[in-house]
Scaffold this motif. Structure first.
Motif, PDB file in Angstrom:
ATOM      1  N   GLU A   1      10.165 -10.682  71.153  1.00 37.57           N
ATOM      2  CA  GLU A   1      10.330  -9.234  71.093  1.00 37.57           C
ATOM      3  C   GLU A   1       9.045  -8.524  70.672  1.00 37.57           C
ATOM      4  N   THR A   2       8.364  -9.083  69.690  1.00 35.05           N
ATOM      5  CA  THR A   2       7.181  -8.409  69.147  1.00 35.05           C
ATOM      6  C   THR A   2       5.871  -9.004  69.638  1.00 35.05           C
ATOM      7  N   GLY A   3       5.913 -10.240  70.106  1.00 38.38           N
ATOM      8  CA  GLY A   3       4.687 -10.927  70.490  1.00 38.38           C
ATOM      9  C   GLY A   3       3.913 -11.483  69.313  1.00 38.38           C
ATOM     10  N   GLU A   4       4.456 -11.343  68.109  1.00 42.64           N
ATOM     11  CA  GLU A   4       3.777 -11.843  66.922  1.00 42.64           C
ATOM     12  C   GLU A   4       3.801 -13.372  66.891  1.00 42.64           C
ATOM     13  N   PRO A   5       2.701 -13.998  66.436  1.00 40.57           N
ATOM     14  CA  PRO A   5       2.673 -15.465  66.378  1.00 40.57           C
ATOM     15  C   PRO A   5       3.640 -16.003  65.336  1.00 40.57           C
ATOM     16  N   LEU A   6       4.362 -17.062  65.711  1.00 43.82           N
ATOM     17  CA  LEU A   6       5.302 -17.713  64.803  1.00 43.82           C
ATOM     18  C   LEU A   6       4.769 -19.044  64.300  1.00 43.82           C
ATOM     19  N   ASP A   7       4.171 -19.825  65.207  1.00 40.19           N
ATOM     20  CA  ASP A   7       3.631 -21.141  64.851  1.00 40.19           C
ATOM     21  C   ASP A   7       2.482 -21.487  65.780  1.00 40.19           C
ATOM     22  N   THR A   8       1.622 -22.375  65.316  1.00 39.97           N
ATOM     23  CA  THR A   8       0.558 -22.946  66.143  1.00 39.97           C
ATOM     24  C   THR A   8       0.526 -24.448  65.869  1.00 39.97           C
ATOM     25  N   PHE A   9       0.626 -25.241  66.938  1.00 35.60           N
ATOM     26  CA  PHE A   9       0.675 -26.688  66.800  1.00 35.60           C
ATOM     27  C   PHE A   9      -0.444 -27.324  67.632  1.00 35.60           C
ATOM     28  N   PRO A  10      -1.457 -27.901  67.006  1.00 37.69           N
ATOM     29  CA  PRO A  10      -2.500 -28.605  67.770  1.00 37.69           C
ATOM     30  C   PRO A  10      -1.900 -29.811  68.505  1.00 37.69           C
ATOM     31  N   VAL A  11      -2.324 -30.011  69.761  1.00 40.99           N
ATOM     32  CA  VAL A  11      -1.781 -31.119  70.548  1.00 40.99           C
ATOM     33  C   VAL A  11      -2.881 -31.925  71.221  1.00 40.99           C
ATOM     34  N   ILE A  12      -3.749 -31.246  71.996  1.00 40.32           N
ATOM     35  CA  ILE A  12      -4.798 -31.932  72.748  1.00 40.32           C
ATOM     36  C   ILE A  12      -6.136 -31.269  72.432  1.00 40.32           C
ATOM     37  N   GLY A  13      -7.212 -31.786  73.042  1.00 39.69           N
ATOM     38  CA  GLY A  13      -8.523 -31.179  72.852  1.00 39.69           C
ATOM     39  C   GLY A  13      -8.670 -29.886  73.627  1.00 39.69           C
ATOM     40  N   ALA A  14      -9.700 -29.113  73.274  1.00 41.40           N
ATOM     41  CA  ALA A  14      -9.976 -27.867  73.994  1.00 41.40           C
ATOM     42  C   ALA A  14     -10.304 -28.171  75.450  1.00 41.40           C
ATOM     43  N   TRP A  15      -9.994 -27.225  76.327  1.00 39.81           N
ATOM     44  CA  TRP A  15     -10.199 -27.429  77.759  1.00 39.81           C
ATOM     45  C   TRP A  15     -10.659 -26.132  78.407  1.00 39.81           C
ATOM     46  N   GLU A  16     -11.229 -26.263  79.600  1.00 37.40           N
ATOM     47  CA  GLU A  16     -11.714 -25.113  80.361  1.00 37.40           C
ATOM     48  C   GLU A  16     -10.801 -24.855  81.552  1.00 37.40           C
ATOM     49  N   GLY A  17     -10.828 -23.604  82.029  1.00 37.42           N
ATOM     50  CA  GLY A  17     -10.000 -23.241  83.164  1.00 37.42           C
ATOM     51  C   GLY A  17     -10.440 -23.932  84.435  1.00 37.42           C
ATOM     52  N   PRO A  18      -9.529 -24.081  85.396  1.00 36.07           N
ATOM     53  CA  PRO A  18      -9.846 -24.771  86.652  1.00 36.07           C
ATOM     54  C   PRO A  18     -10.698 -23.906  87.577  1.00 36.07           C
ATOM     55  N   ALA A  19     -11.476 -24.585  88.444  1.00 42.34           N
ATOM     56  CA  ALA A  19     -12.249 -23.866  89.462  1.00 42.34           C
ATOM     57  C   ALA A  19     -11.318 -23.304  90.532  1.00 42.34           C
ATOM     58  N   GLU A  20     -10.264 -24.047  90.879  1.00 40.67           N
ATOM     59  CA  GLU A  20      -9.232 -23.622  91.819  1.00 40.67           C
ATOM     60  C   GLU A  20      -7.882 -23.883  91.166  1.00 40.67           C
ATOM     61  N   TRP A  21      -6.893 -23.078  91.509  1.00 37.82           N
ATOM     62  CA  TRP A  21      -5.615 -23.194  90.820  1.00 37.82           C
ATOM     63  C   TRP A  21      -4.969 -24.546  91.025  1.00 37.82           C
ATOM     64  N   GLN A  22      -5.265 -25.199  92.171  1.00 36.30           N
ATOM     65  CA  GLN A  22      -4.664 -26.508  92.427  1.00 36.30           C
ATOM     66  C   GLN A  22      -5.292 -27.616  91.596  1.00 36.30           C
TER      67      GLN A  22
END
Length: 405
Positions: free
Chosen positions: A334-355
Motif C-alpha cells: 500500500e505504501t511502498g515502504e520497505p519491510l525487509d531486506t534479505f541478502p541472497v546472491i552477489g551483485a549483478w548487472e542488467g542484461p544487454a538483451e532481455w533474453q
C-alpha cells in the motif's frame, strides 16, 4: 469474431521436428542424481512439494524442492516456460507452439518433455486464472483456452483437452485472460502497435472495448476478479462489464508486467518514466489500486535496479523484488515502504538483451526461488525469516527462465 469449441488434436513431435528443435526425448536423471545435488541448511526440512523448471542454452532442468536435479531435457535455443496451472505441468514455447513438460510434481513418475503440443504460430503469453488457462499466439492472434483440470488426463492419453479458440482482429504480441463468468479479455493490436483491450462474452460477442491503453502489455486479476492491464501512460481496469483508465503519475509511465493476488486490490508492476531510457534495469515500482483508482510509485534504494524477471508477491500480499545488489527487498503493497531486506546472491548487472540470462525471482507459498546465472545456482529463501533454506550445487547449464509448480 466467434468463439468455437473444438477437440484439438495434439501436435506429435516426430523425428524430424526433434532434430529441428534439438529435443532429445524424455529421458530424466534419477531422483536425487543428475549433474547437481543440493547444499541445504542443517536440520532444515525444505520439502515443499514444488518442482522448479529452469531453461538454459540447450535444454531444460527440473529440480525438486530440495533443489536437486530430477530431470534434464534437451531443447535448442532460447525458450520460455510458464506454469500450465494444474500444479504439475509447464508450457514450453517451441516453434510448433506450446509443448507440455510434465514435472511429475506430486507423483512418483519421472519428468517428461512430452510430445503433446498446443499448436500456435509464435507462442507468447500463458495466463492462468480460476480454472481456465489461456494461450496467446503472437503470429496469428489466436487465443486458445481450456479447463486447466483437464490437462493431466489428456496428456496422459497423448492428446490435448477440449479447447476454445478465439481469433483476434489482427496478429500482434498480445495476451488474454478468461474470467470466471466466461468473459474473455483480449488485447487489441497489430504487428506495428497495440492500443487496448476488448471483452467478449461466452458466445464470442464483443461487449466492451477500450483503446486507451497504448502498448498494452502485462495483465492480472486482483480482488473481486477485477482485471488490470499495463499501458505506457497508466493502467486499464475492467470491472463490472466496463473499462476504466487509471493515469500514471507522469505523462509517460510504462508498466509492462503486473503481479496480482486474489486477496488484494493492488497490482504491483515495473515502472519506467523515461521513453528514451537504455538498458533493462528499472528502479521504480508501480502500486496500482484498482479499487480506489490510485497509482503510487515506490523507489528502490539508491543504485539498485531490477528487471521484469525480478518482481513477485510475498506473504501478506507484499511486493518482493530481487535487486541488482543481490538482495530481496520486501515492500508494503500500500505504501511502498520497505519491510525487509534479505541478502541472497552477489551483485549483478542488467542484461544487454532481455533474453540474456540474468537473475530471476519466483515466489510460491512464501518461498522465494532466486537464480544466480554467474554461479549457475538457484536458492530457496523463506520470506518469513529471510533464511536461505537451500542452494543448489553448480548446475549443468546457466539458468535463465524459471517456472515453479
Amino acid at each position: 469474431m466467434t468463439k468455437k469449441t473444438l477437440l484439438a488434436p495434439a501436435v506429435l513431435v516426430g523425428a524430424s521436428a526433434l532434430l529441428l528443435t534439438g529435443c532429445a526425448g524424455t529421458g530424466t536423471a534419477p531422483a536425487g542424481g543428475g549433474s547437481a545435488s543440493a547444499t541445504q541448511a542443517a536440520d532444515t526440512d525444505t520439502d515443499t512439494g514444488h518442482r522448479i523448471t529452469l531453461t538454459h542454452d540447450g535444454g531444460l532442468l527440473v529440480l525438486d524442492s530440495d533443489l536437486q536435479v530430477v530431470g534434464e531435457h534437451a531443447i535448442d535455443g532460447f525458450t520460455r516456460v510458464n506454469p500450465a496451472g494444474d500444479d504439475r505441468h509447464v508450457m514450453v514455447t517451441v516453434p510448433e507452439g506450446f509443448r507440455v513438460l510434465d514435472t511429475a510434481a506430486g507423483t512418483s513418475a519421472d519428468t517428461a518433455l512430452t510430445d503433446v503440443t498446443f499448436p500456435a504460430d509464435t507462442g507468447g503469453h500463458v495466463v492462468v486464472h480460476g480454472d481456465r488457462t489461456a494461450l496467446f499466439a503472437d503470429g496469428s492472434g489466436d487465443v486458445t483456452t481450456f479447463d486447466t483440470s483437464d490437462l493431466t488426463s489428456a496428456v496422459e492419453g497423448g492428446d490435448l483437452p477440449d479447447v476454445d479458440t478465439t481469433e483476434s482482429e489482427a496478429a500482434h504480441h498480445g495476451v488474454a485472460i478468461e474470467l470466471e463468468d466466461a468473459t474473455l479479455l483480449t488485447t487489441i493490436g497489430t504487428e506495428e502497435s497495440r492500443s487496448g483491450v476488448r471483452a467478449l462474452d461466452a458466445d464470442g460477442q464483443e461487449t466492451a472495448r477500450s483503446e486507451e491503453c497504448p502498448d498494452v502489455h502485462g495483465e492480472g486479476a486482483v480482488a473481486d476478479e477485477v482485471a488490470v492491464f499495463g499501458c505506457t501512460d497508466g493502467a486499464l481496469v475492467y470491472r463490472d462489464g466496463a473499462f476504466e483508465k487509471i493515469d500514471a503519475p507522469t505523462e509517460y509511465g510504462r508498466t509492462g508486467n503486473l503481479f496480482t493476488t486474489e486477496s488484494s486490490s493492488i497490482a504491483v508492476g515495473d515502472y519506467n518514466d523515461d521513453p528514451d531510457s537504455e538498458g533493462y534495469l528499472l528502479d521504480q515500482v508501480a502500486l496500482i489500486d484498482a479499487a480506489a483508482g490510485g497509482y503510487r510509485l515506490a523507489d528502490m534504494p539508491d543504485g539498485v535496479g531490477f528487471t521484469f524477471r525480478d518482481i513477485a508477491r510475498g506473504p501478506g500480499d507484499s511486493a518482493v523484488l530481487l535487486g541488482s545488489d543481490g538482495a530481496l527487498h520486501v515492500l508494503d503493497e500500500e505504501t511502498g515502504e520497505p519491510l525487509d531486506t534479505f541478502p541472497v546472491i552477489g551483485a549483478w548487472e542488467g542484461p544487454a538483451e532481455w533474453q540474456d540470462a540474468h537473475p530471476a525471482l519466483k515466489v510460491v507459498d512464501g518461498i522465494a526461488y532466486v537464480t544466480d546465472p554467474s554461479e549457475r545456482t538457484v536458492s530457496a529463501v523463506d520470506l518469513e525469516t529471510g533464511e536461505v533454506v537451500a542452494t543448489s550445487d553448480r548446475l549443468p547449464g546457466v539458468p535463465n527462465e524459471i517456472a515453479v509448480v
